[in-house]
Design a protein around this motif. Structure first.
Motif, PDB file in Angstrom:
ATOM      1  N   GLU A 185       0.838  -1.206   0.000  1.00 33.66           N
ATOM      2  CA  GLU A 185       0.000   0.000   0.000  1.00 33.66           C
ATOM      3  C   GLU A 185       0.870   1.251   0.000  1.00 33.66           C
ATOM      4  OE1 GLU A 185      -3.282  -0.224   2.794  1.00 33.66           O
ATOM      5  OE2 GLU A 185      -3.052   1.958   3.057  1.00 33.66           O
ATOM      6  N   TYR A 194      -8.868  -0.119  -1.568  1.00 25.53           N
ATOM      7  CA  TYR A 194      -9.039   0.498  -0.257  1.00 25.53           C
ATOM      8  C   TYR A 194      -8.108   1.668  -0.026  1.00 25.53           C
ATOM      9  CZ  TYR A 194     -12.351  -3.054   1.096  1.00 25.53           C
ATOM     10  OH  TYR A 194     -13.469  -3.828   1.155  1.00 25.53           O
ATOM     11  N   SER A 195      -7.080   1.742  -0.855  1.00 25.54           N
ATOM     12  CA  SER A 195      -6.146   2.846  -0.642  1.00 25.54           C
ATOM     13  C   SER A 195      -6.329   3.978  -1.651  1.00 25.54           C
ATOM     14  CB  SER A 195      -4.698   2.338  -0.724  1.00 25.54           C
ATOM     15  OG  SER A 195      -4.452   1.818  -2.016  1.00 25.54           O
ATOM     16  N   GLN A 232      -7.232   7.228  -3.152  1.00 22.63           N
ATOM     17  CA  GLN A 232      -7.587   8.522  -2.573  1.00 22.63           C
ATOM     18  C   GLN A 232      -8.381   9.395  -3.533  1.00 22.63           C
ATOM     19  OE1 GLN A 232      -6.016   9.852   0.698  1.00 22.63           O
ATOM     20  NE2 GLN A 232      -6.459   7.679   0.728  1.00 22.63           N
ATOM     21  N   PRO A 287     -14.276   2.609  -1.089  1.00 18.79           N
ATOM     22  CA  PRO A 287     -14.953   3.101   0.109  1.00 18.79           C
ATOM     23  C   PRO A 287     -14.196   4.199   0.849  1.00 18.79           C
ATOM     24  CG  PRO A 287     -14.162   0.838   0.401  1.00 18.79           C
ATOM     25  CD  PRO A 287     -13.677   1.285  -0.923  1.00 18.79           C
ATOM     26  N   CYS A 288     -12.927   4.410   0.498  1.00 18.89           N
ATOM     27  CA  CYS A 288     -12.108   5.291   1.340  1.00 18.89           C
ATOM     28  C   CYS A 288     -11.577   6.513   0.612  1.00 18.89           C
ATOM     29  CB  CYS A 288     -10.905   4.521   1.895  1.00 18.89           C
ATOM     30  SG  CYS A 288     -11.363   2.992   2.684  1.00 18.89           S
ATOM     31  N   PHE A 289     -12.176   6.879  -0.495  1.00 17.47           N
ATOM     32  CA  PHE A 289     -11.548   7.970  -1.238  1.00 17.47           C
ATOM     33  C   PHE A 289     -11.780   9.310  -0.562  1.00 17.47           C
ATOM     34  CE2 PHE A 289     -15.161  10.048  -3.198  1.00 17.47           C
ATOM     35  CZ  PHE A 289     -16.132   9.066  -3.210  1.00 17.47           C
ATOM     36  N   LYS A 290     -10.919  10.261  -0.912  1.00 19.91           N
ATOM     37  CA  LYS A 290     -11.014  11.585  -0.301  1.00 19.91           C
ATOM     38  C   LYS A 290     -11.347  12.664  -1.319  1.00 19.91           C
ATOM     39  CE  LYS A 290      -8.813  10.887   3.926  1.00 19.91           C
ATOM     40  NZ  LYS A 290      -9.391   9.553   3.988  1.00 19.91           N
ATOM     41  N   SER A 340     -23.044   7.868   3.192  1.00 22.01           N
ATOM     42  CA  SER A 340     -21.979   6.884   3.419  1.00 22.01           C
ATOM     43  C   SER A 340     -21.008   7.419   4.454  1.00 22.01           C
ATOM     44  CB  SER A 340     -21.225   6.653   2.119  1.00 22.01           C
ATOM     45  OG  SER A 340     -20.367   7.767   1.877  1.00 22.01           O
ATOM     46  N   ARG A 341     -19.943   6.706   4.664  1.00 23.74           N
ATOM     47  CA  ARG A 341     -18.985   7.187   5.655  1.00 23.74           C
ATOM     48  C   ARG A 341     -17.724   7.754   5.022  1.00 23.74           C
ATOM     49  NH1 ARG A 341     -18.220   2.359   8.843  1.00 23.74           N
ATOM     50  NH2 ARG A 341     -20.294   1.554   8.416  1.00 23.74           N
ATOM     51  N   VAL A 342     -17.841   8.128   3.757  1.00 20.92           N
ATOM     52  CA  VAL A 342     -16.676   8.665   3.061  1.00 20.92           C
ATOM     53  C   VAL A 342     -16.271  10.008   3.681  1.00 20.92           C
ATOM     54  CG1 VAL A 342     -16.128   9.887   0.922  1.00 20.92           C
ATOM     55  CG2 VAL A 342     -16.906   7.538   0.847  1.00 20.92           C
ATOM     56  N   GLY A 343     -14.981  10.133   3.939  1.00 16.66           N
ATOM     57  CA  GLY A 343     -14.478  11.387   4.504  1.00 16.66           C
ATOM     58  C   GLY A 343     -14.058  12.324   3.387  1.00 16.66           C
TER      59      GLY A 343
END
Lengths: 569, 194
Positions: free
Chosen positions: A10, A38-39, A41, A61-64, A98-101
């Motif tokens: 990663e 998952y990594s 961005q 699920p984890c994009f910024k 969703s829980r995206v930050g």
């Protein structure tokens, strides 16, 4: 394949930032696919209808940071009716649930409402950056929500949007405790600005690097702002009209002198020409100069300014001979028509283009509007600048041939594609036959975007392009005689492309229907504004020409938000 | 397909089933102008019209100044902001240009310094040393001149219709025009039948 723990892989992936490369590594194996997923961005979605928010969130699920583009490019030229689509609301709603930050949102040609902006401002605690380009549908009330609620906002960058300016106090909505501003661009706002609030905001923003003002910021206010922000790197001057006030001019000059980090200058929407001299002290440091909106700045003033700018990399206007001789570092040039009627002796010609190509060896991107062109000039340009990545030439009069030989411009553009092996984007114009497309198909191996208008003779032209340009992503065609045979020849080609636009061509409704049947993974949209042209269902459709066709690949089928004048086959 | 004329065939009404006409090939530019009903409202016009088949000749048709939608490909935002006349001034603030028919030079006046239409009338009179303009503004009849102004959208409007505040917000420039030039545009003297 995996001798390292996932965290190490990663970490390695963190260095891979381009979307294409990330896509490539995700295809290597299941394990890499998962780690990359998952990594990830930054996600780039070139067509908001090619996918939906749910699938985006499932995969990443984890994009910024999210970039979304909506309407097709020709929407810029009023070819796409109002209400076509490109709404950002469903995206923001889904992301909010969703829980995206989410930290960054970049939108281009989308419809954004105040409601969307309010929801955005309330849903993401760490939201940092909002970039809106050519969007519409919102007002300064939406901006007020962003200012009030986004505690960690760094960038608010509004480029060429249609914003309803309620002349409210959105600038004062930034709390007094808010000091993290880095970029503020509101050049496209029409109304008056609360200068006091602006000055206070700038004064408490030590990290401010880029500031682009709108029309309503006058000279003396500009001087005060510059005095508060000597660290500025990128400045868009709003307007400073009143030449009567020479004292303000002097104050401005004094303030500008201290801006030793200034590298980029733009704006001058309405400018008193001789106040430009206030900027002379910093010109030698400028790498980017965009005067394309400066209707009031005429040749001689421009020339004086350019003469001071030796480090220029990007510029946007006339005075081309001077540019050619002084701006040796120039990489990108845009020359817009000041007079769309195409008349007048102030218009640029092929000579300007040749001069630039001869004088600026680093030039790689050009957008050039002109009155006339010759094959000889284009051949010379190709020889001088084989490094073009983007070459967009617009001869103002459609079908205009080489003005010396009266020949089509096939050979000229042929020379360009043959010499410029890295050409990614091309716009052609003037009198062109199928021959030019043969050249394009043969030589433009890296071409990703092609814009065609009033060109070609038969379906062969379009076929040369579809068969030859393996990397084609966006093809947009207007007013050219390509029809069903070309459209249907290789349906699978469209799966490799983002989109195809054809307007005022020879494509028929029957042809489009056949295409839609053959390729269910395409959305084939017919845009039909004219009531009199209502598409008939019965037998004559085979010959009924389609005015506007927009097709694009998608994994989520027919969109549900299409207005009545859009018919999805 | 060479078209010598304007391609007016496209506008002819015909009896007959659709599709019985010859299949049209490449549309000449002129035909497009005739057929196009969806011209946009941009002020800037396209270049000279030329027929599709003509090579090297530029033929001026009677519809030479028609608009083709979206051509040249300058985005609407840029059209609005840079291709206007150089005389564009800030809206609602300070000085606007004032022209008067028959006077070879323009003047500039500060709208902000007038309190209302009466004031404006007086100021215009002073500007051009002509005592008719004020009358034109106030009651609109029996006067040689009318006062019109260009608003934010680029449209020319008759001065005096809207409240003063709204007027100065949207007025970009003024023109004092001979009434005779404006006949046919509904500017009847009040209470007088034409």
């Amino acid at each position: 394949m995996n001798y390292f723990p996932d965290e190490v892989i990663e970490h390695v992936f963190d260095f891979v930032t381009s979307h294409k490369d990330r896509h490539s590594i995700s295809l290597v194996c299941k394990s890499w696919f998962k780690i990359e997923r998952y990594s990830r961005q930054n996600v780039f979605i070139g067509n908001c209808y090619a996918i939906n928010p749910e699938r985006l969130l499932r995969r990443f699920p984890c994009f910024k940071s999210l970039t979304l583009k909506g309407k097709p490019h020709f929407a810029d030229f009023n070819l796409v009716p109002h209400g076509w689509g490109g709404f950002v609301q469903p995206w923001i709603e889904a992301l909010a649930r969703s829980r995206v930050g989410l930290e960054e949102l970049r939108l281009k040609r989308m419809v954004v409402t105040d409601e969307s902006l309010e929801l955005l401002s309330r849903s993401f605690v760490n939201f940092k950056s909002l970039v809106l380009v050519s969007c519409e549908g919102f007002s300064t009330d939406g901006l007020a929500s962003i200012a009030s609620n986004c505690r960690h906002l760094q960038d608010l960058d509004l480029q060429e949007n249609e914003i309803d300016d309620h002349r409210g106090q959105w600038l004062s909505c930034f709390p007094e405790t808010y000091t993290s501003l880095v970029t503020l661009n509101f050049a496209c706002l029409e109304g008056e600005t609360n200068l006091v609030a602006l000055e206070r905001l700038v004064a408490r923003s030590p990290n401010l690097r880029s500031l682009k003002l709108n029309r309503a910021v006058p000279l003396d206010a500009l001087a005060r702002l510059m005095a508060c922000a000597p660290q500025i790197v990128d400045l868009g001057v709003g307007s400073y009209e009143d030449e009567q006030d020479s004292e303000s001019c002097l104050k401005l000059q004094a303030a500008i002198r201290k801006c030793t980090s200034l590298r980029s200058l733009s704006g001058f929407l309405e400018a008193a020409p001789h106040c430009l001299s206030a900027f002379h002290p910093v010109c030698h440091n400028l790498t980017s100069l965009n005067l394309s909106y400066a209707a009031e700045i005429h040749g001689s003033h421009l020339i004086k300014l350019i003469e001071h700018c030796k480090k220029l990399q990007r510029i946007g206007d006339k005075g081309l001979e001077v540019v050619a001789s002084t701006c040796k570092e120039l990489q990108e040039l845009r020359v817009f028509p000041t007079d769309l009627q195409g008349g007048g002796n102030t218009a640029v010609t092929e000579d300007g283009l040749v001069a630039i190509s001869a004088g600026c060896p680093k030039l790689h991107s050009i957008l050039y509007f002109c009155q006339q062109m010759t094959n000889a000039a284009l051949i010379t340009v190709a020889k001088n600048c084989p490094n073009f990545i983007r070459f967009r030439l617009c001869i103002l009069e459609p079908h205009k041939p080489d003005h010396v030989t009266s020949q089509p411009l096939d050979e000229g553009f042929g020379a360009i594609v043959q010499a410029c092996k890295n050409l990614k984007r091309l716009s052609v114009s003037g009198l062109l036959t199928d021959q030019v497309f043969l050249y394009i198909g043969m030589y433009a191996t890296e071409l990703e975007m092609l814009s065609i208008a009033f060109a070609g003779d038969t379906d062969k032209g379009m076929l040369y392009v579809l068969n030859g340009c393996k990397k084609m992503r966006k093809l947009e065609i207007r007013d050219s005689p390509f029809g069903d045979a070309a459209l249907l020849a290789d349906v699978n080609k469209y799966e490799t492309m983002r989109s195809l636009w054809m307007s005022s061509c020879e494509v028929t409704l029957g042809g489009c229907k056949r295409l839609a049947r053959k390729a269910p993974w395409l959305n084939v949209e017919i845009i039909n504004e004219n009531d009199n042209n209502r598409m008939e269902e019965n037998g004559y459709e085979g010959r009924q020409k389609v005015d506007k066709l927009y097709l694009y690949r998608t994994v989520v089928g027919t969109r549900v938000d299409a207005p009545p004048f859009v018919w999805i086959l | 397909m060479e078209k010598d004329g304007l391609g007016l065939e496209i506008t002819e009404l015909r009896l007959g089933l659709p599709g019985t006409e010859k299949m049209m090939k490449k549309r000449g530019f002129t035909e497009m102008i005739m057929a196009s009903s969806g011209s946009n409202s941009d002020q800037c016009e396209s270049g000279v019209v030329s027929s599709g088949g003509d090579v090297g000749k530029v033929s001026e048709s009677p519809v030479a100044k028609s608009q083709v939608v979206g051509w040249p490909p300058v985005c609407s935002y840029r059209r609005k902001n840079s291709c206007k006349e150089v005389s564009t001034t800030k809206v609602g603030l300070g000085y606007v240009k004032v022209s008067m028919d028959g006077v070879p030079y323009l003047r500039k006046m500060d709208l902000g310094s007038s309190q209302g239409y009466d004031d404006l009338a007086f100021a215009l009179d002073k500007l051009f040393g002509f005592h008719g303009i004020g009358v034109a503004l106030k009651d609109g009849d029996n006067c040689e001149y009318v006062t019109i102004y260009e608003d934010k959208d680029g449209d020319w409007m008759l001065a005096g219709d809207v409240p003063w505040g709204m007027f100065i917000e949207s007025c970009k420039r003024l023109r004092i025009m001979k009434r005779s030039d404006a006949t046919g545009f509904g500017l009847q003297p009040r209470g007088v039948d034409e």
